[in-house]
Write a protein that holds these residues in place. Structure first.
Motif, short mmCIF file in Angstrom:
data_model
loop_
_atom_site.label_atom_id
_atom_site.label_comp_id
_atom_site.label_asym_id
_atom_site.label_seq_id
_atom_site.Cartn_x
_atom_site.Cartn_y
_atom_site.Cartn_z
N LEU A 1 0.87 -1.17 0.00
CA LEU A 1 0.00 0.00 0.00
C LEU A 1 0.91 1.22 0.00
N GLN B 1 1.03 3.25 2.15
CA GLN B 1 1.45 3.43 3.55
C GLN B 1 2.55 2.45 3.97
N ASN C 1 3.88 -4.74 1.80
CA ASN C 1 3.26 -5.99 2.23
C ASN C 1 2.14 -5.81 3.25
N LEU C 2 1.45 -4.69 3.19
CA LEU C 2 0.37 -4.45 4.17
C LEU C 2 -0.88 -5.26 3.83
N VAL C 3 -0.97 -5.71 2.60
CA VAL C 3 -2.13 -6.52 2.19
C VAL C 3 -1.62 -7.83 1.62
N GLY C 4 -2.16 -8.93 2.09
CA GLY C 4 -1.68 -10.21 1.58
C GLY C 4 -2.34 -11.39 2.25
N ALA C 5 -1.76 -12.56 2.04
CA ALA C 5 -2.33 -13.78 2.60
C ALA C 5 -1.21 -14.80 2.80
N LYS D 1 6.25 -3.11 11.02
CA LYS D 1 5.08 -3.83 11.51
C LYS D 1 5.45 -5.01 12.38
N ASP E 1 -2.40 -2.40 13.60
CA ASP E 1 -1.43 -3.48 13.70
C ASP E 1 -2.17 -4.82 13.54
N ALA F 1 -9.36 -10.60 6.13
CA ALA F 1 -8.58 -11.76 5.64
C ALA F 1 -7.23 -11.34 5.07
N ILE F 2 -7.18 -10.15 4.47
CA ILE F 2 -5.96 -9.79 3.74
C ILE F 2 -5.18 -8.62 4.34
N TYR F 3 -5.73 -7.92 5.35
CA TYR F 3 -4.92 -6.86 5.97
C TYR F 3 -3.82 -7.52 6.78
N MET F 4 -2.59 -7.19 6.47
CA MET F 4 -1.43 -7.81 7.14
C MET F 4 -1.51 -9.33 7.16
N ARG F 5 -2.01 -9.89 6.07
CA ARG F 5 -2.17 -11.35 5.91
C ARG F 5 -3.13 -11.96 6.93
#
Lengths: 382, 382
Positions: free
Chosen positions: A166, A168, A171-175, A341, B113, B135-139
């Motif tokens: 993002l 910001q 890797n702030l969004v993922g799975a 993080k 966080d 589900a996807i915020y910070m994995r």
């Protein structure tokens, strides 16, 4: 200063030069998967991995696709009724919403069903992006990592972390989404630019201090061969890095404990990357500098034998990695580490090494951290 | 015609009027979670669920937020250091990239966080969107479903399916991500528009034919009370629907088998929704019509007692649900069902009921399906 016992990790003993197993395995119960190393014949891997079906989609970038996609696609054609290629942008910008949406839109346009298999042909960026697309298309489809950089082969392709950035933060969004297999062809490393190759070596070297003194000593004896991209030396290095990562991931799939040791050098490194602007340093270069700072802090805070610092510095230099960071304002450096993080609520927890081959998570006084940074950074006037 | 044995499912016996347990439980090993029904006192739920921390973010829409967000936020303030409200758009358009990006961007701006907890305050759309963001915020972070529609309380909030739509189709992007808890307050149903309430009843009725003859008979006896939104009747209905859904989800979390029974009426229903244009029918209305068609097909293809068809039709009418579909070109209808993502490779597999209370997945001749459609649709001239 709160102190923690080092992480306990069971890894089989290091053995250099032994014939490599056909495939390593990441042991995650019903999500276990093999890592194939040094396979030139994709077709053989395919047959063994028993992957096939109606549709395969290869995701690559403009640099790697012209070099290797036709070979991969040819092999896949024998196992899939249709094989499509999608070329995402090159570099970190590919880890953005627009690239992700482009892949998912293409899958939908192709009428891809839950049995589609994605193949990530490229480095860490392509692996992260493809893996995340696979994680969320129709709530999860299969994918295979085909890492073409040393960094991806020894680190990012193994373990199931996927995601995008993002504005910001990275890797702030993922799975967490494990691949069906990892196919690491050492021969494709021949076309890797020298600087990227060295950056990959940083993540190889990382495994020594935190988990394996014998491997660290082997790296010292074989760095010349590795720099010459000697196939036998590379096989040993990649295999051992993957063995250690596999043991760590199997013990801690979702990063609640021991997986933190993989972040050795990364707290300092991420701050350097962010503070200097992404792109100034390659990730592996930032990690190399971060490892020196974390080792320095281990000497100052935990009484680690300072000889290890010299050994590590020498090894990084032989790998043509930077050993002196560009200047970054100390307060800004600390602030960036607090924002990382992985730092829990304000206090910075460092991955430190009380002795060679063991790691622990540890809070340290800011004064000591600043000394560690200053010891391995350029002065302001430089 | 390929034939399959009905799915076997273990559900505790239906018991109307008994005092409800404090909470049902979705049994998914270490991802098990409670469903609280009829709790007026959110605070009590909170204490029990042991949720709390630094930051809670309530996601709602412009219709529900003014009615109920302040009550929820007040309760959360006693457990979280900070509580934020984010209002997504109303309706199905909220299940788009832009709404998802807005939530994730807000979380990043707030410096959220991995310990952030999201609360989905709304119907199925808000639940799907919020769950996918979690589900996807910070994995992956925690979230709690606070469903405010009957449909969401008895169906979409339970089971962990989350996601958004693509222009090419609904729910094409998403994740299986289980909430930490579901809090279904029956009192908030008082403000639900009549048409939406009826649509929710369709999904309640659904559980009878596929899993529970006793519940079906109870619904026939108590439909008047349900239409009056009688609290005791609602408690029994919501609880039983959740019990059945919980048993199904526990047996098949990722939809490989028995979970298909929850799609009773949905193959026909999705085609109606897509063919008539989304918004022409509410989802529950399309499912009601789809159930009639699937039951008709069960009579014609499997010899189901045709009396059930009349019972179902009568029950749907009493619930003020449509029992005659608008006209849709038959070939287009079949084509849409073939394109439904639950249809494997061209052949349409229907959820049919060989006898009341049992369901199976079954291929049927197109001619019979067309008869079933025609029997419950307006003629072209209408």
């Amino acid at each position: 200063m709160s102190s923690r016992a080092p992480f306990a990790l069971e890894i089989q003993a290091f053995e250099a030069g032994s014939p490599p197993p056909h495939a390593l395995s990441i042991d995650l119960g019903d999500r276990s998967y093999p890592i194939h190393i040094g396979q030139l014949d994709w077709l053989g891997c395919l047959a063994e991995a028993q992957l096939g079906g109606r549709l395969a989609v290869v995701i690559s970038n403009p640099v790697v696709a012209p070099l290797y996609s036709s070979r991969l696609i040819s092999a896949l054609r024998t196992r899939f009724a249709a094989v499509e290629l999608h070329v995402a942008p090159d570099g970190e910008v590919a880890k953005e919403w627009s690239s992700l949406q482009a892949i998912l839109g293409k899958l939908a346009d192709l009428g891809a069903d839950r049995d589609v298999v994605l193949f990530a042909l490229g480095g860490g960026v392509i692996g992260d992006l493809t893996g995340f697309a696979a994680a969320i298309y129709m709530r999860g489809v299969c994918f295979v990592q085909v890492p073409t950089t040393l960094l991806a082969q020894v680190d990012s392709s193994v373990g199931g972390k996927t995601g995008i950035n993002l504005p910001q933060g990275k890797n702030l969004v993922g799975a967490f989404h494990q691949p069906q297999a990892v196919w690491a062809d050492l021969d494709v490393l021949g076309t890797l630019p020298a600087r990227e190759y060295s950056a990959g070596l940083a993540e190889v070297i990382k495994y020594g201090p935190v988990a394996d003194p014998a491997f660290f000593a082997w790296l010292e004896r074989n760095m010349d061969a590795l720099m010459a991209r000697d196939h036998t030396a590379l096989m040993t290095a990649v295999r051992r890095a993957c063995e250690i990562k596999a043991a760590v991931v199997a013990a801690d799939e979702r990063e609640g404990g021991v997986r933190a040791i993989l972040n050795f050098g990364h707290t300092f490194g991420h701050a350097l990357e962010a503070g200097l602007g992404y792109g100034a340093l390659l990730h592996g270069e930032a990690v190399a500098l971060g490892m020196l700072m974390a080792t320095e802090l281990s000497v100052r805070a935990l009484g680690l034998d300072s000889q290890l610092l010299q050994r590590l510095k020498s090894l990084l230099e032989r790998a043509q990695l930077p050993v002196r960071a560009p200047y970054l304002d100390p307060e800004r450096f600390l602030q960036l580490m607090r924002g990382d993080k992985k730092a829990a609520a304000g206090s910075i927890r460092y991955v430190l090494i009380p002795v060679l081959g063991q790691a622990c998570l540890q809070v340290a006084p800011d004064a000591l951290a600043l000394e560690a940074i200053a010891s391995h950074s350029a002065s302001v006037t430089k």
